[in-house]
Design a protein around this motif. Structure first.
Motif, PDB file in Angstrom:
ATOM      1  N   GLU A  74       0.833  -1.194   0.000  1.00 24.81           N
ATOM      2  CA  GLU A  74       0.000   0.000   0.000  1.00 24.81           C
ATOM      3  C   GLU A  74       0.871   1.248   0.000  1.00 24.81           C
ATOM      4  N   ARG A  75       0.621   2.108  -0.963  1.00 25.86           N
ATOM      5  CA  ARG A  75       1.342   3.370  -0.999  1.00 25.86           C
ATOM      6  C   ARG A  75       0.862   4.252   0.155  1.00 25.86           C
ATOM      7  N   PRO A  76       1.622   5.259   0.537  1.00 22.40           N
ATOM      8  CA  PRO A  76       1.171   6.150   1.610  1.00 22.40           C
ATOM      9  C   PRO A  76      -0.155   6.813   1.241  1.00 22.40           C
ATOM     10  N   SER A  77      -1.026   6.962   2.212  1.00 22.63           N
ATOM     11  CA  SER A  77      -2.311   7.590   1.962  1.00 22.63           C
ATOM     12  C   SER A  77      -2.147   9.076   1.687  1.00 22.63           C
ATOM     13  N   THR A  78      -3.007   9.597   0.836  1.00 21.86           N
ATOM     14  CA  THR A  78      -3.005  11.036   0.573  1.00 21.86           C
ATOM     15  C   THR A  78      -3.599  11.812   1.738  1.00 21.86           C
ATOM     16  N   GLY A  79      -4.425  11.139   2.554  1.00 19.21           N
ATOM     17  CA  GLY A  79      -5.069  11.822   3.666  1.00 19.21           C
ATOM     18  C   GLY A  79      -6.228  12.704   3.250  1.00 19.21           C
ATOM     19  N   LYS A  80      -6.580  12.686   1.981  1.00 24.61           N
ATOM     20  CA  LYS A  80      -7.637  13.553   1.470  1.00 24.61           C
ATOM     21  C   LYS A  80      -9.010  13.058   1.900  1.00 24.61           C
ATOM     22  N   THR A  81      -9.901  13.988   2.226  1.00 22.93           N
ATOM     23  CA  THR A  81     -11.295  13.645   2.489  1.00 22.93           C
ATOM     24  C   THR A  81     -12.008  13.550   1.145  1.00 22.93           C
ATOM     25  N   LEU A  82     -12.414  12.352   0.771  1.00 24.16           N
ATOM     26  CA  LEU A  82     -12.954  12.107  -0.564  1.00 24.16           C
ATOM     27  C   LEU A  82     -14.409  12.545  -0.672  1.00 24.16           C
ATOM     28  N   THR A  83     -14.763  13.013  -1.860  1.00 23.47           N
ATOM     29  CA  THR A  83     -16.158  13.293  -2.167  1.00 23.47           C
ATOM     30  C   THR A  83     -16.873  11.985  -2.449  1.00 23.47           C
ATOM     31  N   LYS A  84     -18.192  12.032  -2.591  1.00 20.23           N
ATOM     32  CA  LYS A  84     -18.921  10.806  -2.900  1.00 20.23           C
ATOM     33  C   LYS A  84     -18.484  10.255  -4.248  1.00 20.23           C
ATOM     34  N   LEU A 206     -11.718 -10.157  16.970  1.00 13.68           N
ATOM     35  CA  LEU A 206     -11.289 -11.260  16.114  1.00 13.68           C
ATOM     36  C   LEU A 206      -9.910 -10.945  15.537  1.00 13.68           C
ATOM     37  N   PRO A 207      -9.192 -11.959  15.047  1.00 15.24           N
ATOM     38  CA  PRO A 207      -7.915 -11.689  14.382  1.00 15.24           C
ATOM     39  C   PRO A 207      -8.096 -10.670  13.271  1.00 15.24           C
ATOM     40  N   THR A 208      -7.197  -9.709  13.207  1.00 22.81           N
ATOM     41  CA  THR A 208      -7.348  -8.572  12.312  1.00 22.81           C
ATOM     42  C   THR A 208      -6.195  -8.499  11.317  1.00 22.81           C
ATOM     43  N   GLN A 209      -6.525  -8.309  10.050  1.00 21.43           N
ATOM     44  CA  GLN A 209      -5.489  -8.119   9.044  1.00 21.43           C
ATOM     45  C   GLN A 209      -4.787  -6.788   9.263  1.00 21.43           C
ATOM     46  N   LYS A 210      -3.508  -6.769   8.982  1.00 19.57           N
ATOM     47  CA  LYS A 210      -2.751  -5.523   9.075  1.00 19.57           C
ATOM     48  C   LYS A 210      -2.812  -4.810   7.729  1.00 19.57           C
ATOM     49  N   VAL A 211      -3.874  -4.069   7.546  1.00 20.13           N
ATOM     50  CA  VAL A 211      -4.069  -3.306   6.310  1.00 20.13           C
ATOM     51  C   VAL A 211      -4.411  -1.874   6.674  1.00 20.13           C
ATOM     52  N   GLY A 212      -4.210  -0.963   5.709  1.00 18.58           N
ATOM     53  CA  GLY A 212      -4.515   0.434   5.942  1.00 18.58           C
ATOM     54  C   GLY A 212      -3.642   1.028   7.038  1.00 18.58           C
ATOM     55  N   ASP A 213      -4.119   2.139   7.606  1.00 18.44           N
ATOM     56  CA  ASP A 213      -3.410   2.796   8.701  1.00 18.44           C
ATOM     57  C   ASP A 213      -3.848   2.268  10.063  1.00 18.44           C
ATOM     58  N   VAL A 235     -13.327  -3.281  10.253  1.00 19.21           N
ATOM     59  CA  VAL A 235     -13.306  -1.835  10.016  1.00 19.21           C
ATOM     60  C   VAL A 235     -11.865  -1.401   9.773  1.00 19.21           C
ATOM     61  N   VAL A 236     -11.635  -0.741   8.646  1.00 22.24           N
ATOM     62  CA  VAL A 236     -10.288  -0.343   8.244  1.00 22.24           C
ATOM     63  C   VAL A 236     -10.266   1.159   7.991  1.00 22.24           C
ATOM     64  N   ARG A 237      -9.261   1.819   8.516  1.00 19.53           N
ATOM     65  CA  ARG A 237      -9.054   3.242   8.183  1.00 19.53           C
ATOM     66  C   ARG A 237      -7.827   3.385   7.305  1.00 19.53           C
ATOM     67  N   ARG A 238      -7.983   4.142   6.245  1.00 22.84           N
ATOM     68  CA  ARG A 238      -6.848   4.521   5.417  1.00 22.84           C
ATOM     69  C   ARG A 238      -6.966   6.012   5.173  1.00 22.84           C
ATOM     70  N   GLY A 239      -6.070   6.785   5.765  1.00 17.37           N
ATOM     71  CA  GLY A 239      -6.176   8.233   5.665  1.00 17.37           C
ATOM     72  C   GLY A 239      -7.472   8.715   6.296  1.00 17.37           C
ATOM     73  N   ALA A 240      -8.256   9.480   5.540  1.00 21.51           N
ATOM     74  CA  ALA A 240      -9.517  10.031   6.023  1.00 21.51           C
ATOM     75  C   ALA A 240     -10.713   9.183   5.602  1.00 21.51           C
ATOM     76  N   THR A 241     -10.450   7.962   5.115  1.00 14.13           N
ATOM     77  CA  THR A 241     -11.518   7.073   4.649  1.00 14.13           C
ATOM     78  C   THR A 241     -11.604   5.843   5.548  1.00 14.13           C
TER      79      THR A 241
END
Length: 271
Positions: A74-84, A206-213, A235-241
């Motif tokens: 996974e590349r670094p997150s942009t941190g941008k708040t995405l539009t719909k 439960l066991p959790t995958q190491k994905v996202g931030d 539930v996964v967080r990546r940046g602001a998503t």
């Protein structure tokens, strides 16, 4: 969780089951409304391809299982708040993950109204409603089914919710859920807008995958007519998503699985 409450709790997953029918996947039926169908415990089975004598006792033929997939870098997150519109672009589509069909959720994107009686458990009720808190600035809903399970009584039905957040509230979603999982291990009760009550007897990590931030997987156990109904969330967080994955098992009390490849591929696709 009463029978009526079960309908509220599974609103998102059950609309996903309707999508499965349009994709050519037969929905097995259980409970008091056979036409509605139920969210099923994932079972990797292909009745047409595997004769009964060749199917293991657990009903999972090896050729129908997802092959091991090395984690995507996974590349670094942009941190941008995405539009719909940007969330829609970032959502998985059919073809992103072999063997899985992805469709927009049919029947609209109405969320639930359950409120937990215990303040510490309200983040869990919000996720059950399909509306993680703090509230999102935009959201998109998708249904994912495994096309290999056509004709099976049990099928994989996973709902994915992508939500955008501002001002660091995406991080707050994960923190509040993680705290609630610990605080509400002994269960909690909710009340809906129609006055109905739901009882959840147990919450466990439960066991959790190491994905996202950041990420957390957990099970909330409800009940219908005395039978345990496990609801599983990742539930996964990546940046602001925040990407929320949800499945349920209305057939038996075994913990259902959210295919790891779906979580991995969706997280990697978020900017």
């Amino acid at each position: 969780m009463s029978t009526g409450t079960a309908g509220r709790a599974r609103r998102i997953v059950m609309v996903a089951a309707a999508v499965a029918l349009t994709a050519g996947v037969t929905t097995g039926c259980e409970g008091d409304d056979k036409a509605e169908g139920d969210a099923k415990k994932p079972v990797k089975e292909s009745a047409s391809a595997t004769p009964p004598e060749a199917t293991p006792s657990n009903g999972v033929p090896p050729e129908a299982s997802d092959p091991p997939v090395p984690p995507d870098a996974e590349r670094p997150s942009t941190g941008k708040t995405l539009t719909k519109a940007e969330l829609t672009q970032a959502a998985l589509v059919t073809g992103d993950v072999p063997n899985y069909v992805v469709t927009p959720m049919q029947g609209g994107e109405e969320t639930g109204t359950e409120k937990a009686d215990k303040p510490d458990c309200r983040p869990l009720a919000a996720v059950i409603n399909g509306a993680p808190e703090p509230a999102a600035s935009a959201a998109v809903y998708r249904t994912i089914v495994d096309k290999r399970e056509e004709g099976n009584e049990k099928q994989t039905v996973v709902t994915t919710i992508l939500t955008s957040h501002t001002g660091g509230s995406a991080d707050a979603v994960l923190k509040s859920v993680r705290t609630a999982v610990e605080a509400c291990a002994g269960g909690f009760t909710t009340h809906g807008g129609d006055g109905g009550a739901s009882t959840y007897s147990e919450v466990k990590k439960l066991p959790t995958q190491k994905v996202g931030d950041d990420a957390i997987a957990y099970q909330v156990t409800g009940a219908v007519d005395g039978a345990k109904v496990p609801l599983v969330f990742h539930v996964v967080r990546r940046g602001a998503t925040v990407a929320t994955f949800y499945t349920a098992n209305f057939v038996d009390a075994e913990t259902p699985e959210i295919p790891a490849v779906l979580v991995q591929k969706q997280s990697a696709k978020l900017p």
